[in-house]
Write an enzyme that holds these catalytic residues in place. Structure first.
Site, short mmCIF file in Angstrom:
data_model
loop_
_atom_site.label_atom_id
_atom_site.label_comp_id
_atom_site.label_asym_id
_atom_site.label_seq_id
_atom_site.Cartn_x
_atom_site.Cartn_y
_atom_site.Cartn_z
N ALA A 257 -1.11 -21.06 -45.98
CA ALA A 257 -2.57 -21.11 -45.87
C ALA A 257 -3.04 -19.89 -45.09
CB ALA A 257 -2.99 -22.39 -45.14
N GLU A 259 -6.45 -18.69 -42.52
CA GLU A 259 -7.50 -19.31 -41.71
C GLU A 259 -8.85 -18.62 -41.81
OE1 GLU A 259 -4.76 -17.70 -40.57
OE2 GLU A 259 -5.21 -16.47 -38.82
N ASN A 260 -9.23 -18.04 -42.93
CA ASN A 260 -10.51 -17.32 -42.99
C ASN A 260 -11.64 -18.18 -42.43
OD1 ASN A 260 -9.23 -15.16 -44.46
ND2 ASN A 260 -9.24 -16.56 -46.21
N GLU A 291 -4.79 -24.61 -39.33
CA GLU A 291 -5.79 -23.60 -39.72
C GLU A 291 -7.09 -23.80 -38.94
OE1 GLU A 291 -4.62 -21.18 -41.38
OE2 GLU A 291 -2.78 -22.26 -41.83
N HIS A 294 -7.22 -22.16 -35.60
CA HIS A 294 -7.51 -20.72 -35.68
C HIS A 294 -9.01 -20.41 -35.66
CE1 HIS A 294 -3.55 -19.09 -36.23
NE2 HIS A 294 -3.32 -19.67 -37.38
N GLU A 313 -0.53 -17.72 -33.65
CA GLU A 313 0.31 -18.60 -34.46
C GLU A 313 1.02 -19.66 -33.63
OE1 GLU A 313 -0.28 -18.87 -37.30
OE2 GLU A 313 -1.18 -16.95 -37.86
#
Ligand SMILES: [Zn+2]
Length: 826
Positions: A257, A259-260, A291, A294, A313
């Site tokens: 994945a 994390e935008n 995600e 983030h 991370e």
């Protein structure tokens, strides 16, 4: 292409302040390229200064700086020189960009089921310049707005709230300051599902052809999403900052994945089209929680350079497992971490390529190498160790201070530690130096003296490998098991630590260092405890069982515990174990690591037959609805050798009650039939025709590569090493099927070819695809001194691509362990 160095990034960040990007994309022109026009407003601290812009187009049409056209012929290896900067500047760049097929840049995917086209942007790590012209480094944050033209029936999503302003014409509203690597764009006839949680619009999206499967799961995914949002609001003390929260399941995604901000991409394996195991659903929950962490930790506050990637991370991984365990029905997530992921960290930490958690990235590509088990899993375990030391409350107070102090800015490790130190009142200088800036793992061993059944002295010995002679402070729990169970929390430091708290207690049958798995250390059981282990193991807590299974696997790899004994315990485990994460992990390791690699090959058929029998035993004893059954049946298929039985299952005959013959099970059976030579190429073709999905295509490629036929092997090898048109997933599927532990003789000619041909393949596939390709295609079953020599010969070439060098060094080291273990156990 040159990779941006840290020194270049520091210089450019000192010079520039980027105000905004306005990006206009036309995604309607053709199948290969798209038009990209970027208007950048930025300031320069020094007038008349020079710098460079990052842009990686198929062709650069024009670049106009403050009204003056630049010579596009000056574009060199992705960099366009800029000179004569004013205090305030506007740069307009038009280019034709190529669609990607390897998951970086703007990836274009055609769904074979309905012919629809799906696009998604992946700007991480240095791919933003493949979509729009920019100053591509994390500490040059800027505001973004997008204007996108697409076919009229498409949806568009991305960073910034999307609105359709005309036929096929979309705009994304201007964002708060973000790093280039976090810009997102999703375009295609994606199907969406929506709800609102605490005033925050939530969306789930995927391809139309798999939308029914997502529809069946939206309730669960939205519920996990909402619970995690609530908890992060509490932990961080800052509300979710990016408007709506969309999670988009995308095809052919390289990582799990991304994390935008407000537009997370997740690989669409996590839209389950066949019955998933509990572990797969748990993984999805962990990814959702990871995600989302983030959004604050990484997106709102971003590391200034890739060195501090671990901050992102390790933290997201720690929170992902913690929240999943506490807030969802997947309360075994921490057990999974102990059983599976932590062992991967210990292995990685002992390999030649190990590095400190707080890594060193001289350039952006070196940053990619830090996306590994050290940054994620060791980092996560080290944060757990830190939380044990300063308390969860100290950690959370530090986080709140850190997030509010640095919102929309960039930081480094020192900023994070300063906030934790202030909030917890604990000096972390020495702790950070030993845990974050030194690599490798310590081994702990307890020594008891006993008189009249009582402990008269207790000492914990700590050692370090010669290559990394560093001893660390460990906060851990020591458990005493036997007639009466108890435990004490202790601080172990230095080579020898007395534990007075144990003196006078009854001597236990099993003394468990690292009770509850709070520490990051390898443990050695004393002889008495080792003897008691088989009897007491089932009585311990799930976390302790998971931790001990990880310890046993490490001992097999270190030649300190016989592979055959591990397999014996694994078979016994199936009779009593109830925890799904442990069953999943132990069955996986027993088969693929212990039986396929460390056991003498002559003993393998018998070992797999016994494992199969143990799985049949579990299926006989359990009722439909018990989630262990699916794991056991999958293992039975994976080590099946009876072609008639496998064929019957493929037709739906004789499958254990409660297990559906869905496409996953069907393809798993066909894959096994292919590997044992009981399914022809024509049979695979027919199965693929019946299943035109992306998964069907990948399974079919894997099946073809697995067939024990010299011609099939040659064909697969040629495709992997030379076929430019294949997508990332097609290449990996072929590579995954290629080596089979029972085809060592047949595939022997390709062992040498791996080492001579991979350097050339590197140039064809790009670093991210290459990285995964080497993991899958390294000849892991060729456990012979000759393979080690071939590897050394290849590694003598100084010019190897970094992922190829790093993986080959590590896997060769692993293979050396296999050769050694097999030699001593002959
Ligand atoms: Zn992450």
């Amino acid at each position: 292409m040159p990779s941006l160095t840290r020194a270049e990034a520091v210089e450019r960040a000192a010079l520039l302040t980027v105000r905004s990007y306005h990006i206009r994309l036309d995604l309607t022109s053709d199948d290969e390229v798209f038009h990209s026009t970027t208007t950048i407003d930025f300031d320069s601290a020094v007038t008349a200064a020079t710098t460079f812009l990052d842009v990686k187009p198929r062709s650069l049409r024009s670049a106009v700086l403050n009204g003056t056209p630049l010579d596009v012929a000056d574009l060199d290896d992705g960099r366009l020189p800029l000179s004569g900067l004013a205090a305030r500047n506007q740069l307009v760049v038009t280019a034709e960009m190529e669609y990607s097929h390897e998951g970086q840049g703007l990836h274009r995917y055609v769904d074979q089921v309905d012919g629809e086209v799906y696009l998604y942007a992946q700007a991480f790590l240095d791919a933003a310049p493949r979509i729009y012209a920019c100053f591509d480094q994390p500490d040059l944050k800027a505001r973004y707005s997008f204007d996108v033209t697409v076919p009229d029936h498409w949806q568009v999503l991305g960073t910034g709230t999307a609105s359709k302003v005309g036929p096929g014409h979309w705009q994304l509203a201007e964002t708060e300051p973000l790093s280039t690597y976090l810009t997102a764009l999703i375009a295609g006839p994606y199907r969406g599902f929506h709800t609102v949680h605490d005033g925050i619009p939530l969306g789930l999206h995927c391809r139309a052809s798999i939308a029914d499967a997502l529809a069946a799961d939206t309730e669960e995914v939205f519920e996990i999403t909402g619970r995690c949002l609530d908890e992060y609001h509490r932990i961080f003390g800052t509300r979710y900052p990016f408007g709506s929260y969309d999670q988009v399941f995308v095809p052919e995604f390289n990582s799990l994945a991304m994390e935008n901000p407000g537009c997370v991409s997740i690989r669409d394996h996590y839209v389950f089209q066949s019955t998933p195991t509990a572990g797969e659903k748990e993984d999805r929950a962990v990814i959702i929680a990871h995600e989302m962490a983030h959004m604050w930790f990484g997106n709102l506050v971003t590391m200034g350079w890739w060195d501090d990637l671990w901050l992102n991370e390790a933290f997201a991984d720690y929170m992902g497992h913690r929240l999943t365990t506490q807030l969802t029905k997947y309360s075994g997530a921490l057990t999974t971490f102990s059983a599976a992921r932590k062992g991967l960290a210990y292995s990685a930490d002992q390999r030649p390529s190990t590095h400190p958690v707080d890594g060193d990235a001289a350039d952006a590509m070196a940053g990619l190498a830090l996306f590994d088990r050290i940054s994620y899993f060791k980092g996560s375990a080290v944060l757990r160790q830190l939380a044990t030391r300063i308390g969860e409350e100290g950690l959370e107070a530090g986080l709140r201070a850190y997030i509010s102090r640095h919102a929309y800015g960039t930081t480094d490790s020192a900023d994070f530690l300063a906030a934790l130190q202030e909030a917890s009142g604990t000096d972390l200088t020495r702790w950070a130096a030993l845990w974050l800036r030194e690599s490798n793992v310590n081994t702990l061993r307890a020594e008891l003296t006993v008189a009249d059944g009582l402990i008269t002295s207790a000492v914990v010995h700590q050692t370090a490998p010669d290559s990394h002679p560093v001893l660390r402070p460990h906060t851990l729990r020591i458990g005493l098991y036997g007639e009466a169970d108890s435990s004490v929390l202790v601080e172990v430091d230095g080579a020898r630590t007395e534990v007075p708290g144990l003196v006078g207690l009854p001597a236990p049958e099993l003394l468990l260092l690292n009770d509850g798995d709070l520490a990051y250390a390898k443990i050695q059981l004393d002889e008495r405890s080792q003897a008691a282990l088989p009897g007491l193991l089932p009585t311990l807590s799930p976390l302790n069982r998971a931790m001990l299974w990880g310890t046993l696997l490490l001992a097999v790899q270190d030649d300190a515990f016989p592979a055959a004994d591990y397999l014996g315990l694994a078979n016994d485990m199936l009779a009593v174990e109830t925890e799904l994460p442990i069953i999943t992990e132990v069955l996986q390791q027993a088969r693929t690591e212990v039986a396929d690699r460390f056991l003498q090959p002559a003993g393998r058929p018998d070992a797999l037959a016994r494992l199969g029998l143990a799985c049949r035993g579990l299926l006989d004893r359990t009722q439909p609805g018990d989630e262990r059954r699916l794991i056991a049946f999958r293992t039975l298929v994976d080590c099946g050798t009876d072609a008639a039985e496998l064929r019957a299952w493929a037709e739906g005959t004789g499958i254990p009650a409660g297990i559906a013959l869905d496409s996953e099970i069907g393809w798993r059976i066909r894959y096994r039939l292919s590997a044992i030579g009981a399914l022809t190429g024509a049979g695979i073709d027919a199965a693929q025709q019946a299943d035109p999905s992306a998964e069907g295509e990948q399974w079919a490629a894997k099946c073809r590569a697995a067939r024990p036929d010299p011609e099939a092997k040659r064909a697969a090898w040629d495709l992997i090493t030379t076929a430019e048109e294949l997508s990332n997933y097609q290449v990996w599927a072929l590579a995954e099927g290629f080596w089979q532990p029972d085809q060592v003789e047949l595939t022997a000619p390709f062992v040498g070819r791996f080492f001579t041909e991979m350097p050339g393949v590197g140039a064809l596939r790009g670093d991210q695809v290459l990285d995964m390709l080497v993991r899958l295609l390294y000849p892991r079953y060729a456990a012979a001194p000759e393979t080690l020599a071939l590897a050394e010969a290849m590694l003598a070439d100084e010019g190897l691509p970094l992922p190829l060098r790093r993986r080959t060094v590590d896997f060769t080291d692993d293979l050396r362990h296999v050769v050694t273990v097999r030699h001593t156990n002959r």
